[in-house]
Design a protein around this motif. Structure first.
Motif, PDB file in Angstrom:
ATOM      1  N   ASN A 107       4.195   5.861   7.372  1.00  9.93           N
ATOM      2  CA  ASN A 107       4.271   4.933   8.485  1.00  9.93           C
ATOM      3  C   ASN A 107       2.980   4.126   8.509  1.00  9.93           C
ATOM      4  OD1 ASN A 107       6.846   5.574   9.576  1.00  9.93           O
ATOM      5  ND2 ASN A 107       5.999   7.404  10.525  1.00  9.93           N
ATOM      6  N   VAL A 108       2.915   3.154   9.392  1.00  8.94           N
ATOM      7  CA  VAL A 108       1.712   2.343   9.511  1.00  8.94           C
ATOM      8  C   VAL A 108       1.330   2.220  10.977  1.00  8.94           C
ATOM      9  CG1 VAL A 108       2.203   1.017   7.425  1.00  8.94           C
ATOM     10  CG2 VAL A 108       3.001   0.164   9.638  1.00  8.94           C
ATOM     11  N   THR A 109       0.125   1.730  11.193  1.00  4.46           N
ATOM     12  CA  THR A 109      -0.354   1.443  12.532  1.00  4.46           C
ATOM     13  C   THR A 109      -1.166   0.155  12.482  1.00  4.46           C
ATOM     14  OG1 THR A 109      -1.670   2.270  14.401  1.00  4.46           O
ATOM     15  CG2 THR A 109      -2.430   2.844  12.204  1.00  4.46           C
ATOM     16  N   PRO A 110      -1.131  -0.655  13.533  1.00  2.87           N
ATOM     17  CA  PRO A 110      -2.069  -1.768  13.576  1.00  2.87           C
ATOM     18  C   PRO A 110      -3.487  -1.242  13.742  1.00  2.87           C
ATOM     19  CG  PRO A 110      -0.935  -1.580  15.672  1.00  2.87           C
ATOM     20  CD  PRO A 110      -0.279  -0.601  14.741  1.00  2.87           C
ATOM     21  N   THR A 119       1.954   4.431  16.281  1.00  3.77           N
ATOM     22  CA  THR A 119       2.726   4.439  15.043  1.00  3.77           C
ATOM     23  C   THR A 119       3.799   3.363  15.080  1.00  3.77           C
ATOM     24  OG1 THR A 119       2.363   6.803  14.754  1.00  3.77           O
ATOM     25  CG2 THR A 119       4.211   5.833  13.553  1.00  3.77           C
ATOM     26  N   ALA A 120       3.917   2.624  13.994  1.00  8.17           N
ATOM     27  CA  ALA A 120       4.963   1.624  13.843  1.00  8.17           C
ATOM     28  C   ALA A 120       6.025   2.166  12.896  1.00  8.17           C
ATOM     29  CB  ALA A 120       4.376   0.327  13.296  1.00  8.17           C
ATOM     30  N   ILE A 143      -2.117   2.560   6.683  1.00  7.46           N
ATOM     31  CA  ILE A 143      -1.071   3.553   6.406  1.00  7.46           C
ATOM     32  C   ILE A 143      -1.474   4.874   7.040  1.00  7.46           C
ATOM     33  CG2 ILE A 143       0.140   4.840   4.597  1.00  7.46           C
ATOM     34  CD1 ILE A 143      -0.298   2.455   2.760  1.00  7.46           C
ATOM     35  N   ILE A 144      -0.519   5.526   7.692  1.00  4.75           N
ATOM     36  CA  ILE A 144      -0.766   6.836   8.286  1.00  4.75           C
ATOM     37  C   ILE A 144       0.345   7.807   7.867  1.00  4.75           C
ATOM     38  CG2 ILE A 144      -2.056   5.970  10.249  1.00  4.75           C
ATOM     39  CD1 ILE A 144       0.480   6.191  11.918  1.00  4.75           C
ATOM     40  N   GLN A 145       0.046   9.077   7.952  1.00  3.74           N
ATOM     41  CA  GLN A 145       1.028  10.114   7.634  1.00  3.74           C
ATOM     42  C   GLN A 145       1.923  10.350   8.840  1.00  3.74           C
ATOM     43  OE1 GLN A 145       1.040  11.765   4.512  1.00  3.74           O
ATOM     44  NE2 GLN A 145       3.057  12.475   5.162  1.00  3.74           N
ATOM     45  N   GLY A 202       0.827  -1.195   0.000  1.00  2.72           N
ATOM     46  CA  GLY A 202       0.000   0.000   0.000  1.00  2.72           C
ATOM     47  C   GLY A 202       0.867   1.253   0.000  1.00  2.72           C
ATOM     48  N   SER A 203       0.297   2.367  -0.433  1.00  5.66           N
ATOM     49  CA  SER A 203       1.075   3.609  -0.488  1.00  5.66           C
ATOM     50  C   SER A 203       0.281   4.835  -0.064  1.00  5.66           C
ATOM     51  CB  SER A 203       1.616   3.831  -1.911  1.00  5.66           C
ATOM     52  OG  SER A 203       0.542   3.922  -2.843  1.00  5.66           O
TER      53      SER A 203
END
Length: 337
Positions: free
Chosen positions: A280-283, A296-297, A334-336, A242-243
């Motif tokens: 970045n990503v998050t569960p 944030t991961a 996906i998060i900013q 994902g992007s």
């Protein structure tokens, strides 16, 4: 916490001796267990975390074989300094609490049984004069030390916990399973958890959200969950990608085997960044029509595991139950940055 039924991921957080490994069917419930055999190493299994004065540790242990030498089952370190440790005594199979300099603080009268698992729990407070060291076997207190010096460094803290930390002999084969570690800062889990079982669950069906792309070099997957259901992971053989910010993938998971008290859920993501850029990503947990994000991961260009603990059911701010876990979807978003 970690159980040894599916533990390829544990080496990203833990350090182990090269001579030891996960052995199938040696766990308490037919799963695998971690085997510590060459006890002459400085440690067999070690994890470095944050600095705390008080730690509560639980683990299942079985001595399979004989030992002619006393050895450390569990040790607490402040950086490189051993503050205190739990020793298994060779001749009696009793347990003793020690200060890091070898001063005995107390010895239990209850012995372990060779070839049988016992669930050991230890609560330690590191302090030069008011330190404590308590040991439980199968939820019964067998050793209590108070008003003791459990400190060797210049600080009343420990940040490194070691299992099978020196001693023993070539015939000293110990199996460890179902480990948990708590401090006093959890939302709810800040004391003994009791005889605990750690179970791994894996994706087995699509969830509500399927917004990431799918890459499958074997061309056998038809849904995204099939790209992330392997243990160990197969890296770039198949994966999801994902992007865009807020893209979300969620999956249904296998149900827990036993309906019992649940102390928490740990999400475990195996991820890497393919290209440069600020993402970045998050569960994410999807439950009762609402998506709940974790923290944030952070990750880089190489595959790595990132874990987060959810002590509460986020939908109700109450303890998890097995039925609720069975209805929840778990995934990634996906998060900013």
């Amino acid at each position: 916490s970690t159980g040894q039924d599916n533990v390829t991921d544990m080496w990203t957080a833990w350090t182990k001796a090269a001579t030891n490994s996960i052995i199938a069917a040696q766990g308490r419930f037919g799963t695998s267990a971690y085997r510590a055999q060459n006890w002459s190493n400085p440690f067999e299994l070690s994890i470095t975390i944050d600095q705390q004065q008080t730690w509560i540790v639980g683990f299942a242990f079985k001595l399979d074989g004989t030992t002619a030498v006393d050895y450390r089952l569990l040790a607490f370190h402040d950086q490189g300094t051993e503050q205190c440790y739990l020793q298994l005594n060779a001749t009696t199979l009793t347990l003793s609490a020690y200060r890091g300099n070898g001063t005995v603080l107390g010895t239990s009268t209850v012995a372990l049984t060779q070839g049988a698992y016992a669930y050991i729990e230890v609560k330690v407070k590191v302090h030069a004069s008011t330190g404590t060291f308590e040991v439980r076997k199968d939820e019964t207190v067998i050793l209590t030390v108070t008003g003791a010096n459990t400190q060797m460094s210049g600080a009343n803290q420990a940040n490194n916990i070691r299992f099978a930390a020196e001693g023993g002999s070539a015939n000293s084969i110990g199996y460890f399973d179902d480990i948990y570690i708590c401090d006093l800062n959890g939302l709810v889990n800040k004391d003994y958890l009791g005889n605990t079982f750690v179970e791994s669950l894996f994706p087995n069906a699509p969830g509500t959200f399927e917004q990431w792309g799918r890459v499958d070099t074997a061309l056998t997957n038809t849904r995204n969950w099939q790209s992330v259901d392997e243990m160990p992971p197969n890296s770039d053989t198949d994966y999801n990608v994902g992007s865009a910010v807020n893209q979300r993938d969620t999956y249904n998971f296998t149900d827990p085997a036993v309906d019992t008290e649940v102390f928490g859920v740990i999400t475990d993501m195996f991820i890497r960044k393919q290209y440069a850029g600020s993402r970045n990503v998050t569960p994410v947990i999807y439950l009762s029509g609402t998506a709940y994000q974790g923290g944030t991961a952070y990750f880089g260009s190489d595959y790595q595991y990132t874990q987060q603990v959810f002590e509460y059911n986020p939908n109700a701010a109450t303890a998890w139950t097995v039925p609720v876990i069975g209805t929840a979807e778990f995934g990634i978003q996906i998060i900013q940055p």
